[in-house]
Design a protein around this motif. Structure first.
Motif, mmCIF file in Angstrom:
data_model
loop_
_atom_site.group_PDB
_atom_site.id
_atom_site.type_symbol
_atom_site.label_atom_id
_atom_site.label_comp_id
_atom_site.label_asym_id
_atom_site.label_seq_id
_atom_site.Cartn_x
_atom_site.Cartn_y
_atom_site.Cartn_z
ATOM 1 N N ARG A 66 0.391 -11.127 6.522
ATOM 2 C CA ARG A 66 1.213 -10.089 5.887
ATOM 3 C C ARG A 66 2.673 -10.560 5.767
ATOM 4 O O ARG A 66 3.281 -10.468 4.704
ATOM 5 C CB ARG A 66 1.133 -8.795 6.702
ATOM 6 N N GLN A 70 4.742 -11.548 2.273
ATOM 7 C CA GLN A 70 6.018 -10.892 1.969
ATOM 8 C C GLN A 70 7.125 -11.921 1.763
ATOM 9 O O GLN A 70 7.944 -11.770 0.860
ATOM 10 C CB GLN A 70 6.365 -9.893 3.069
ATOM 11 N N TYR A 74 5.537 -10.975 -2.226
ATOM 12 C CA TYR A 74 4.586 -9.877 -2.430
ATOM 13 C C TYR A 74 5.093 -8.632 -1.706
ATOM 14 O O TYR A 74 5.591 -8.709 -0.588
ATOM 15 C CB TYR A 74 3.191 -10.264 -1.919
ATOM 16 N N THR A 75 4.981 -7.492 -2.375
ATOM 17 C CA THR A 75 5.363 -6.210 -1.794
ATOM 18 C C THR A 75 4.180 -5.255 -1.927
ATOM 19 O O THR A 75 3.254 -5.499 -2.697
ATOM 20 C CB THR A 75 6.579 -5.602 -2.521
ATOM 21 N N THR A 76 4.211 -4.172 -1.182
ATOM 22 C CA THR A 76 3.128 -3.198 -1.305
ATOM 23 C C THR A 76 3.001 -2.771 -2.760
ATOM 24 O O THR A 76 3.990 -2.723 -3.490
ATOM 25 C CB THR A 76 3.379 -1.985 -0.399
ATOM 26 N N SER A 77 1.775 -2.502 -3.189
ATOM 27 C CA SER A 77 1.530 -2.192 -4.608
ATOM 28 C C SER A 77 2.309 -0.964 -5.070
ATOM 29 O O SER A 77 2.670 -0.866 -6.235
ATOM 30 C CB SER A 77 0.040 -2.028 -4.886
ATOM 31 N N PRO A 79 5.787 0.229 -4.330
ATOM 32 C CA PRO A 79 6.955 -0.338 -3.638
ATOM 33 C C PRO A 79 7.475 0.541 -2.501
ATOM 34 O O PRO A 79 7.612 1.756 -2.651
ATOM 35 C CB PRO A 79 7.991 -0.478 -4.758
ATOM 36 N N ASP A 80 7.694 -0.096 -1.368
ATOM 37 C CA ASP A 80 8.245 0.558 -0.176
ATOM 38 C C ASP A 80 7.416 1.737 0.322
ATOM 39 O O ASP A 80 7.944 2.657 0.948
ATOM 40 C CB ASP A 80 9.685 1.019 -0.430
ATOM 41 N N TYR A 82 3.885 1.923 2.248
ATOM 42 C CA TYR A 82 2.664 1.369 2.842
ATOM 43 C C TYR A 82 1.497 2.337 2.725
ATOM 44 O O TYR A 82 0.387 1.945 2.355
ATOM 45 C CB TYR A 82 2.924 1.015 4.318
ATOM 46 N N SER A 85 -0.076 2.531 -0.645
ATOM 47 C CA SER A 85 -0.670 1.245 -1.033
ATOM 48 C C SER A 85 -1.909 0.916 -0.210
ATOM 49 O O SER A 85 -2.515 -0.133 -0.392
ATOM 50 C CB SER A 85 0.356 0.120 -0.836
ATOM 51 N N TYR A 110 -1.126 -5.618 -2.134
ATOM 52 C CA TYR A 110 0.205 -6.191 -2.317
ATOM 53 C C TYR A 110 0.260 -6.817 -3.714
ATOM 54 O O TYR A 110 -0.737 -7.368 -4.185
ATOM 55 C CB TYR A 110 0.489 -7.268 -1.266
ATOM 56 N N LYS A 112 2.846 -8.955 -6.764
ATOM 57 C CA LYS A 112 4.038 -9.737 -7.072
ATOM 58 C C LYS A 112 4.147 -9.837 -8.593
ATOM 59 O O LYS A 112 3.182 -10.181 -9.275
ATOM 60 C CB LYS A 112 3.931 -11.143 -6.477
#
Length: 115
Positions: A66, A70, A74-77, A79-80, A82, A85, A110, A112
């Motif tokens: 994870r 990051q 890559y970020t949670t699908s 954004p911000d 969890y 996502s 996640y 990008k």
């Protein structure tokens, strides 16, 4: 959705580097090659991957993955967010009609945006 337009998303995964070769940059090379293929050959600008990890305890390898994803951008699908996502799967859930979860698990997406 990216901005005001909908785009396709390419999901990738199941890349691995043998333990003796980890920490030497081979994983970065593999992920960069995958992202370049997604961008140039598949003409897609969004890459997605998922992590299945225990819900109520930390799995050292999953946490390392994870953090690495990051660092690679890559970020949670969502954004911000969890929770938005993540799909929670209870112990005993069947995956792929053949695998049973032995613990509650979080299935987190996640993404990008590839420039």
């Amino acid at each position: 959705k990216h901005g005001d337009t909908f785009e396709s998303i390419v999901e990738w995964g199941c890349l691995a580097v043998a333990a003796p070769y980890q920490g030497k940059g081979y994983g970065n090379i593999l992920v960069t090659a995958v992202e370049e293929h997604i961008r140039s050959t598949l003409k897609c600008k969004t890459a997605q991957l998922e992590i299945l990890a225990p819900s109520f305890w930390k799995h050292e390898h999953k946490e390392r993955l994870r953090c690495w994803y990051q660092r690679m951008g890559y970020t949670t699908s969502v954004p911000d967010n969890y929770e938005a996502s993540t799909k929670s799967l209870p112990k005993g859930s069947v995956l792929g009609n053949r695998f049973f979860l032995l613990t509650d698990a979080d299935f987190t997406s996640y993404q990008k945006y590839l420039t």
